[in-house]
Design a protein around this motif. Structure first.
Motif, PDB file in Angstrom:
ATOM      1  N   SER A 129       0.824  -1.210   0.000  1.00  0.00           N
ATOM      2  CA  SER A 129       0.000   0.000   0.000  1.00  0.00           C
ATOM      3  C   SER A 129       0.856   1.257   0.000  1.00  0.00           C
ATOM      4  CB  SER A 129      -0.949  -0.011   1.202  1.00  0.00           C
ATOM      5  OG  SER A 129      -0.270   0.252   2.423  1.00  0.00           O
ATOM      6  N   VAL A 130       1.995   1.217   0.681  1.00  0.00           N
ATOM      7  CA  VAL A 130       2.906   2.364   0.673  1.00  0.00           C
ATOM      8  C   VAL A 130       3.485   2.574  -0.724  1.00  0.00           C
ATOM      9  CG1 VAL A 130       5.128   3.226   1.509  1.00  0.00           C
ATOM     10  CG2 VAL A 130       3.493   2.215   3.118  1.00  0.00           C
ATOM     11  N   ILE A 131       3.919   1.490  -1.347  1.00  0.00           N
ATOM     12  CA  ILE A 131       4.503   1.593  -2.691  1.00  0.00           C
ATOM     13  C   ILE A 131       3.469   2.101  -3.695  1.00  0.00           C
ATOM     14  CG2 ILE A 131       5.448   0.215  -4.599  1.00  0.00           C
ATOM     15  CD1 ILE A 131       6.747  -1.565  -2.414  1.00  0.00           C
ATOM     16  N   LYS A 132       2.240   1.647  -3.560  1.00  0.00           N
ATOM     17  CA  LYS A 132       1.172   2.027  -4.487  1.00  0.00           C
ATOM     18  C   LYS A 132       0.799   3.496  -4.352  1.00  0.00           C
ATOM     19  CE  LYS A 132      -3.682   1.026  -5.576  1.00  0.00           C
ATOM     20  NZ  LYS A 132      -4.856   0.193  -5.225  1.00  0.00           N
ATOM     21  N   ASN A 133       0.829   4.032  -3.143  1.00  0.00           N
ATOM     22  CA  ASN A 133       0.265   5.359  -2.890  1.00  0.00           C
ATOM     23  C   ASN A 133       1.299   6.428  -2.576  1.00  0.00           C
ATOM     24  OD1 ASN A 133      -2.795   4.916  -2.861  1.00  0.00           O
ATOM     25  ND2 ASN A 133      -2.100   3.282  -1.517  1.00  0.00           N
ATOM     26  N   THR A 134       2.580   6.121  -2.771  1.00  0.00           N
ATOM     27  CA  THR A 134       3.654   7.074  -2.476  1.00  0.00           C
ATOM     28  C   THR A 134       4.565   7.146  -3.686  1.00  0.00           C
ATOM     29  OG1 THR A 134       3.579   6.129  -0.243  1.00  0.00           O
ATOM     30  CG2 THR A 134       5.251   7.798  -0.677  1.00  0.00           C
ATOM     31  N   LEU A 135       4.888   8.352  -4.104  1.00  0.00           N
ATOM     32  CA  LEU A 135       5.641   8.518  -5.348  1.00  0.00           C
ATOM     33  C   LEU A 135       7.027   7.891  -5.277  1.00  0.00           C
ATOM     34  CD1 LEU A 135       5.755   9.681  -8.196  1.00  0.00           C
ATOM     35  CD2 LEU A 135       6.582  11.838  -7.206  1.00  0.00           C
ATOM     36  N   SER A 136       7.784   8.201  -4.243  1.00  0.00           N
ATOM     37  CA  SER A 136       9.156   7.692  -4.149  1.00  0.00           C
ATOM     38  C   SER A 136       9.530   7.483  -2.681  1.00  0.00           C
ATOM     39  CB  SER A 136      10.132   8.673  -4.810  1.00  0.00           C
ATOM     40  OG  SER A 136      11.442   8.145  -4.820  1.00  0.00           O
ATOM     41  N   PRO A 137       8.947   6.473  -2.051  1.00  0.00           N
ATOM     42  CA  PRO A 137       9.164   6.302  -0.616  1.00  0.00           C
ATOM     43  C   PRO A 137      10.514   5.684  -0.277  1.00  0.00           C
ATOM     44  CG  PRO A 137       7.816   4.507  -1.441  1.00  0.00           C
ATOM     45  CD  PRO A 137       8.041   5.446  -2.600  1.00  0.00           C
ATOM     46  N   ILE A 138      11.041   6.058   0.867  1.00  0.00           N
ATOM     47  CA  ILE A 138      12.135   5.338   1.506  1.00  0.00           C
ATOM     48  C   ILE A 138      11.494   4.498   2.612  1.00  0.00           C
ATOM     49  CG2 ILE A 138      14.209   5.528   2.934  1.00  0.00           C
ATOM     50  CD1 ILE A 138      14.718   6.415   0.095  1.00  0.00           C
ATOM     51  N   ILE A 139      11.511   3.179   2.456  1.00  0.00           N
ATOM     52  CA  ILE A 139      10.859   2.288   3.413  1.00  0.00           C
ATOM     53  C   ILE A 139      11.926   1.604   4.261  1.00  0.00           C
ATOM     54  CG2 ILE A 139       9.333   0.303   3.719  1.00  0.00           C
ATOM     55  CD1 ILE A 139       8.129   0.939   0.973  1.00  0.00           C
ATOM     56  N   ILE A 140      11.830   1.807   5.552  1.00  0.00           N
ATOM     57  CA  ILE A 140      12.745   1.152   6.491  1.00  0.00           C
ATOM     58  C   ILE A 140      11.927   0.138   7.284  1.00  0.00           C
ATOM     59  CG2 ILE A 140      14.302   1.454   8.450  1.00  0.00           C
ATOM     60  CD1 ILE A 140      14.661   4.384   7.525  1.00  0.00           C
ATOM     61  N   ILE A 141      12.221  -1.148   7.064  1.00  0.00           N
ATOM     62  CA  ILE A 141      11.549  -2.200   7.812  1.00  0.00           C
ATOM     63  C   ILE A 141      12.463  -2.624   8.961  1.00  0.00           C
ATOM     64  CG2 ILE A 141      10.607  -4.533   7.754  1.00  0.00           C
ATOM     65  CD1 ILE A 141       9.944  -4.160   4.832  1.00  0.00           C
ATOM     66  N   VAL A 142      11.941  -2.547  10.157  1.00  0.00           N
ATOM     67  CA  VAL A 142      12.695  -2.991  11.327  1.00  0.00           C
ATOM     68  C   VAL A 142      12.110  -4.328  11.765  1.00  0.00           C
ATOM     69  CG1 VAL A 142      13.525  -2.446  13.632  1.00  0.00           C
ATOM     70  CG2 VAL A 142      13.074  -0.600  11.991  1.00  0.00           C
ATOM     71  N   ASP A 143      12.808  -5.407  11.453  1.00  0.00           N
ATOM     72  CA  ASP A 143      12.349  -6.750  11.807  1.00  0.00           C
ATOM     73  C   ASP A 143      12.748  -7.039  13.254  1.00  0.00           C
ATOM     74  OD1 ASP A 143      11.704  -9.422  11.981  1.00  0.00           O
ATOM     75  OD2 ASP A 143      13.472 -10.084  10.881  1.00  0.00           O
ATOM     76  N   ASP A 144      11.750  -7.084  14.117  1.00  0.00           N
ATOM     77  CA  ASP A 144      11.997  -7.237  15.551  1.00  0.00           C
ATOM     78  C   ASP A 144      11.824  -8.703  15.964  1.00  0.00           C
ATOM     79  OD1 ASP A 144      12.624  -6.207  18.112  1.00  0.00           O
ATOM     80  OD2 ASP A 144      10.502  -6.122  18.644  1.00  0.00           O
ATOM     81  N   GLY A 145      12.802  -9.529  15.597  1.00  0.00           N
ATOM     82  CA  GLY A 145      12.819 -10.928  16.017  1.00  0.00           C
ATOM     83  C   GLY A 145      11.741 -11.785  15.394  1.00  0.00           C
ATOM     84  N   SER A 146      11.473 -11.589  14.098  1.00  0.00           N
ATOM     85  CA  SER A 146      10.407 -12.332  13.436  1.00  0.00           C
ATOM     86  C   SER A 146      10.827 -13.761  13.100  1.00  0.00           C
ATOM     87  CB  SER A 146       9.981 -11.617  12.144  1.00  0.00           C
ATOM     88  OG  SER A 146       9.376 -10.380  12.425  1.00  0.00           O
TER      89      SER A 146
END
Length: 254
Positions: free
Chosen positions: A24-41
């Motif tokens: 949804s972020v990629i679809k609705n944001t022109l040029s996002p910087i996405i930082i995923i913080v994986d907390d022990g998944s």
């Protein structure tokens, strides 16, 4: 040079929701910087997160064991400060889905042109006072909905100005490791002279029970609310909640 639009998504399992959030972020944001913080998944979530760094403009950070929501947020915020120039960033829950096109631009507008905005949030289908009561009717006039001053802003989509972060610091992860950190930060923002707002023209879905079950959420509230009240005062916190409820009613009815 334009500032980066930074979205930080703390993740702990719940892979199907995470996928929907990122898409949804990629679809609705022109040029996002996405930082995923994986907390022990778990393995599947870790593997999927790593793949996104190859396909999209995604940066993956990892805690090998879960450190808690606030610590994960702080890790992402610090990474953003160290690596990107931005007016504001957004902490987006992994069980949220962006609906409004150009959502980030609409909120960022108030950080650029508003009166010293420190924190902002938006409207949702599941966000306590910021819940839209009749979504079809609300969406008919969503573009005309204003931004309204508040004290407390719901944390499912929590925008923070770079200036506020540099002035106030990060979340108090020791006192509020899993719940309540955004409420505390919102009140710290007010204390430091910033203004907080709810942006009525942006709608983000929130699958709230994906993050915590109702029982777990109730447990967190029972432990963190008294802590918030001791720090800020029972009457002040109650006034903030009442104000937030009035704002929700106003934005639903205007």
């Amino acid at each position: 040079m334009d500032k980066h639009q930074v979205i930080i998504i703390p993740v702990h399992n719940q892979l199907e929701y995470v996928k929907r959030a990122v898409d949804s972020v990629i679809k609705n944001t022109l040029s996002p910087i996405i930082i995923i913080v994986d907390d022990g998944s778990d393995f599947d979530t870790r593997e999927w997160v790593d793949l996104q760094t190859v396909q999209y403009n995604v940066f993956a950070l990892r805690n090998e064991t879960a450190q808690g929501f606030s610590a994960a947020c702080n890790k992402g915020i610090q990474y953003a400060l160290d690596n990107f120039d931005f007016n504001c960033l957004c902490l987006l829950n992994s069980d949220a889905e962006v609906v409004t096109d150009n959502w980030f631009d609409k909120v960022e507008h108030y950080f650029i042109n508003g009166d010293n905005v420190g924190v902002a949030s938006v409207m949702s289908d599941n966000a306590m006072a910021q819940t839209i009561k009749n979504i079809p009717e609300y969406l008919k006039t969503i573009d005309s909905k204003p931004a309204v001053l508040t004290r407390i802003a719901h944390g499912f989509a929590y925008f923070m100005s770079k200036k506020a972060i540099e002035t106030i610091g990060l979340f108090d992860e020791k006192t509020f490791p899993a719940y309540g950190g955004e409420d505390d930060y919102s009140l710290r923002s007010i204390k430091y002279g910033f203004n907080n707002i709810i942006v009525g023209s942006v709608f983000i879905k929130h699958h709230g029970e994906a993050s915590y079950s109702p029982a777990v959420r109730t447990k967190f509230i029972k432990t963190t609310l008294p802590t918030l009240q001791r720090r800020w005062g029972f009457r002040y916190v109650a006034d903030c909640v009442n104000q937030a409820n009035k704002i929700g009613v106003y934005l639903n009815n205007i």
